[in-house]
Design an enzyme around this catalytic site. Structure first.
Site, PDB file in Angstrom:
ATOM      1  N   ARG A 154       0.845  -1.191   0.000  1.00 38.25           N
ATOM      2  CA  ARG A 154       0.000   0.000   0.000  1.00 38.25           C
ATOM      3  C   ARG A 154       0.882   1.244   0.000  1.00 38.25           C
ATOM      4  O   ARG A 154       1.954   1.269   0.625  1.00 38.25           O
ATOM      5  CB  ARG A 154      -0.906   0.032   1.237  1.00 38.25           C
ATOM      6  N   HIS A 174      -0.851   0.095  -9.898  1.00 40.75           N
ATOM      7  CA  HIS A 174      -1.520  -0.856  -8.969  1.00 40.75           C
ATOM      8  C   HIS A 174      -2.024  -2.091  -9.728  1.00 40.75           C
ATOM      9  O   HIS A 174      -3.225  -2.370  -9.766  1.00 40.75           O
ATOM     10  CB  HIS A 174      -2.683  -0.159  -8.223  1.00 40.75           C
TER      11      HIS A 174
HETATM   12  P1  NAP Z   1      -1.615 -11.858   4.710  1.00 43.02           P
HETATM   13  O1  NAP Z   1      -1.742 -13.256   4.243  1.00 43.02           O
HETATM   14  O2  NAP Z   1      -2.569 -11.358   5.737  1.00 43.02           O
HETATM   15  O3  NAP Z   1      -0.099 -11.662   5.233  1.00 43.02           O
HETATM   16  C1  NAP Z   1       0.312 -10.549   5.952  1.00 43.02           C
HETATM   17  C2  NAP Z   1       1.716 -10.789   6.481  1.00 43.02           C
HETATM   18  O4  NAP Z   1       2.184  -9.581   7.095  1.00 43.02           O
HETATM   19  C3  NAP Z   1       1.774 -11.877   7.558  1.00 43.02           C
HETATM   20  O5  NAP Z   1       2.956 -12.639   7.413  1.00 43.02           O
HETATM   21  C4  NAP Z   1       1.826 -11.071   8.851  1.00 43.02           C
HETATM   22  O6  NAP Z   1       2.501 -11.703   9.931  1.00 43.02           O
HETATM   23  C5  NAP Z   1       2.657  -9.874   8.408  1.00 43.02           C
HETATM   24  N1  NAP Z   1       2.436  -8.726   9.289  1.00 43.02           N
HETATM   25  C6  NAP Z   1       1.278  -8.085   9.570  1.00 43.02           C
HETATM   26  N2  NAP Z   1       1.485  -7.077  10.457  1.00 43.02           N
HETATM   27  C7  NAP Z   1       2.809  -7.123  10.750  1.00 43.02           C
HETATM   28  C8  NAP Z   1       3.642  -6.362  11.600  1.00 43.02           C
HETATM   29  N3  NAP Z   1       3.146  -5.347  12.360  1.00 43.02           N
HETATM   30  N4  NAP Z   1       4.950  -6.669  11.669  1.00 43.02           N
HETATM   31  C9  NAP Z   1       5.451  -7.703  10.937  1.00 43.02           C
HETATM   32  N5  NAP Z   1       4.718  -8.461  10.097  1.00 43.02           N
HETATM   33  C10 NAP Z   1       3.414  -8.167  10.007  1.00 43.02           C
HETATM   34  O7  NAP Z   1      -1.731 -10.852   3.484  1.00 43.02           O
HETATM   35  P2  NAP Z   1      -1.444 -11.131   1.932  1.00 43.02           P
HETATM   36  O8  NAP Z   1      -2.577 -11.853   1.294  1.00 43.02           O
HETATM   37  O9  NAP Z   1      -0.097 -11.755   1.814  1.00 43.02           O
HETATM   38  O10 NAP Z   1      -1.429  -9.636   1.349  1.00 43.02           O
HETATM   39  C11 NAP Z   1      -0.535  -8.673   1.844  1.00 43.02           C
HETATM   40  C12 NAP Z   1      -0.906  -7.285   1.338  1.00 43.02           C
HETATM   41  O11 NAP Z   1      -0.600  -7.162  -0.047  1.00 43.02           O
HETATM   42  C13 NAP Z   1      -2.400  -6.937   1.398  1.00 43.02           C
HETATM   43  O12 NAP Z   1      -2.795  -6.533   2.696  1.00 43.02           O
HETATM   44  C14 NAP Z   1      -2.510  -5.806   0.375  1.00 43.02           C
HETATM   45  O13 NAP Z   1      -2.328  -4.562   1.005  1.00 43.02           O
HETATM   46  C15 NAP Z   1      -1.341  -6.072  -0.580  1.00 43.02           C
HETATM   47  N6  NAP Z   1      -1.806  -6.445  -1.937  1.00 43.02           N
HETATM   48  C16 NAP Z   1      -1.450  -5.651  -2.987  1.00 43.02           C
HETATM   49  C17 NAP Z   1      -1.840  -5.993  -4.268  1.00 43.02           C
HETATM   50  C18 NAP Z   1      -1.434  -5.169  -5.457  1.00 43.02           C
HETATM   51  O14 NAP Z   1      -1.913  -5.410  -6.567  1.00 43.02           O
HETATM   52  N7  NAP Z   1      -0.521  -4.238  -5.305  1.00 43.02           N
HETATM   53  C19 NAP Z   1      -2.608  -7.156  -4.484  1.00 43.02           C
HETATM   54  C20 NAP Z   1      -2.951  -7.927  -3.393  1.00 43.02           C
HETATM   55  C21 NAP Z   1      -2.539  -7.560  -2.114  1.00 43.02           C
HETATM   56  P3  NAP Z   1       1.912 -13.062  10.581  1.00 43.02           P
HETATM   57  O15 NAP Z   1       2.185 -14.124   9.527  1.00 43.02           O
HETATM   58  O16 NAP Z   1       2.710 -13.229  11.789  1.00 43.02           O
HETATM   59  O17 NAP Z   1       0.449 -12.828  10.805  1.00 43.02           O
HETATM   60  C1  GLV Z   2      -5.179  -5.234  -4.020  1.00 41.56           C
HETATM   61  O1  GLV Z   2      -4.507  -4.292  -3.793  1.00 41.56           O
HETATM   62  C2  GLV Z   2      -5.665  -6.152  -3.023  1.00 41.56           C
HETATM   63  O2  GLV Z   2      -5.569  -5.831  -1.826  1.00 41.56           O
HETATM   64  O3  GLV Z   2      -6.142  -7.229  -3.408  1.00 41.56           O
END
Ligand code: NAP
Ligand code: GLV
Length: 306
Positions: free
Chosen positions: A221, A269
């Site tokens: 983000r 994005h």
């Molecule tokens: P997820 O499965 O919820 O994974 C989040 C990770 O971040 C987990 O490993 C979590 O730790 C860690 N985390 C959270 N808070 C933390 C902190 N304070 N300190 C250290 N580590 C922390 O999420 P995801 O599906 O991988 O997605 C991640 C992010 O990618 C989304 O929230 C979104 O903002 C972004 N995204 C962007 C796009 C794009 O097109 N640019 C697309 C999709 C997603 P734990 O494992 O210990 O819980």
């Molecule tokens: C895109 O940014 C998502 O959070 O899936």
């Protein structure tokens, strides 16, 4: 069963048709002010009015992985918040990040510039061991990205809130290990959720801990990054460049310094897009599981923020 659809900036018709095909027993409608109550909602950044009016909701299915926009709103008490759990995004994220890291490591941007000028140039090969990559967030997307980078033999570090074990990846956990994680890496990939703890986490102090010639790939983000701090570190030469897919204001405003910065690559994005068919299949499966009383993956903890 009534399912309502309320997604800003998304064409409703193909989603309604897909949800009706996947759940023929359900009534599926696009939300309008004053619409009758539904049990389940498929949402992306809905207006507060939607949540204020829809009192009968059991679950909100967010059509993205990040729920930061949804959690800014006042949610009906007791409603479950469900994020997309991969649904075809992790492979896209792995290819985007590997492309960005390899493009920088192999200096393909420099070769492209030389070729544009008709120059046949060689650059000294860089040592992979000099380019340790750190992945912030080892969740659904971060873990896939870390594993993909290992396939190219980069030394890979990962950082998460709670301890993780990923084969071949040096895993660090918790705020106490943040500085040592950063100072182990030259390339930093951000895949954290946006929460009160992670807002502005990429700033002058944290980015300055990267090895000299640091490179940032921000695919999570825009509000994780303090824009001016990145620009200052690029100007000072401590950082070599950045690939940025997400921004504080989207679309990135005309005239923002990132657009034309010679060391910054901007994409709109697009690193991991929501794939409609995969997402509908996942959401429909979870609606049926909830109706049966079965557990589902991808439940968000609103207090934790992801
Ligand atoms: P997820 O499965 O919820 O994974 C989040 C990770 O971040 C987990 O490993 C979590 O730790 C860690 N985390 C959270 N808070 C933390 C902190 N304070 N300190 C250290 N580590 C922390 O999420 P995801 O599906 O991988 O997605 C991640 C992010 O990618 C989304 O929230 C979104 O903002 C972004 N995204 C962007 C796009 C794009 O097109 N640019 C697309 C999709 C997603 P734990 O494992 O210990 O819980
Ligand atoms: C895109 O940014 C998502 O959070 O899936």
């Amino acid at each position: 069963m009534h399912i309502t659809f309320c997604c800003t900036d998304t064409k409703a018709e193909p989603w309604l048709a897909g949800l009706r095909a996947a759940l023929p027993q359900a009534t599926v409608t696009a939300w309008q002010a004053g619409a009758p109550p539904a049990e389940h909602a498929v949402v992306w950044a809905p207006p507060q009015q939607f949540l204020d009016e829809q009192h009968g909701l059991k679950a909100l299915f967010n059509i993205g992985a990040g729920v930061d926009a949804l959690l800014k709103l006042k949610l009906p008490p007791g409603v479950k918040v469900v994020r997309l759990d991969d649904a075809g995004m992790s492979v896209q994220m792995a290819e985007y990040v590997c492309h960005a890291v390899i493009r920088h490591f192999r200096e393909f941007d420099g070769y492209e510039a030389d070729v544009a000028e008709g120059k046949w140039s060689y650059r000294k090969p860089r040592l992979r061991a000099d380019y340790p990559v750190g992945v912030m967030g080892l969740g659904v997307l971060g873990e896939r990205v870390a594993r993909a980078l290992r396939q190219f033999d980069f030394p890979v570090h990962g950082w998460s809130r709670t301890p993780k074990a990923v084969e071949g990846v040096v895993c660090h956990a918790g705020i106490d290990r943040f500085d040592s994680f950063l100072s182990s890496c030259r390339v930093l990939v951000n895949l954290l959720p946006l929460t009160p703890e992670t807002h502005d986490i990429l700033n002058r102090k944290t980015l300055a801990r990267l090895l000299p010639g640091g490179y940032l790939v921000n695919v999570a983000r825009g509000a994780h990054l303090v824009d001016d701090d990145l620009l200052a570190l690029l100007d000072s030469g401590h950082m070599a460049g950045a690939t940025l897919d997400v921004f504080r204001t989207e679309p990135l405003p005309a005239g923002h310094a990132f657009w034309k910065h010679p060391k910054i690559t901007v994409t709109p994005h697009t690193s991991a897009r929501t794939l409609r068919d995969e997402s509908i299949a996942q959401i429909a499966g979870k609606i049926l599981a909830l109706e049966r009383g079965d557990p589902i993956a991808g439940l968000v903890d609103p207090v934790r923020g992801y």
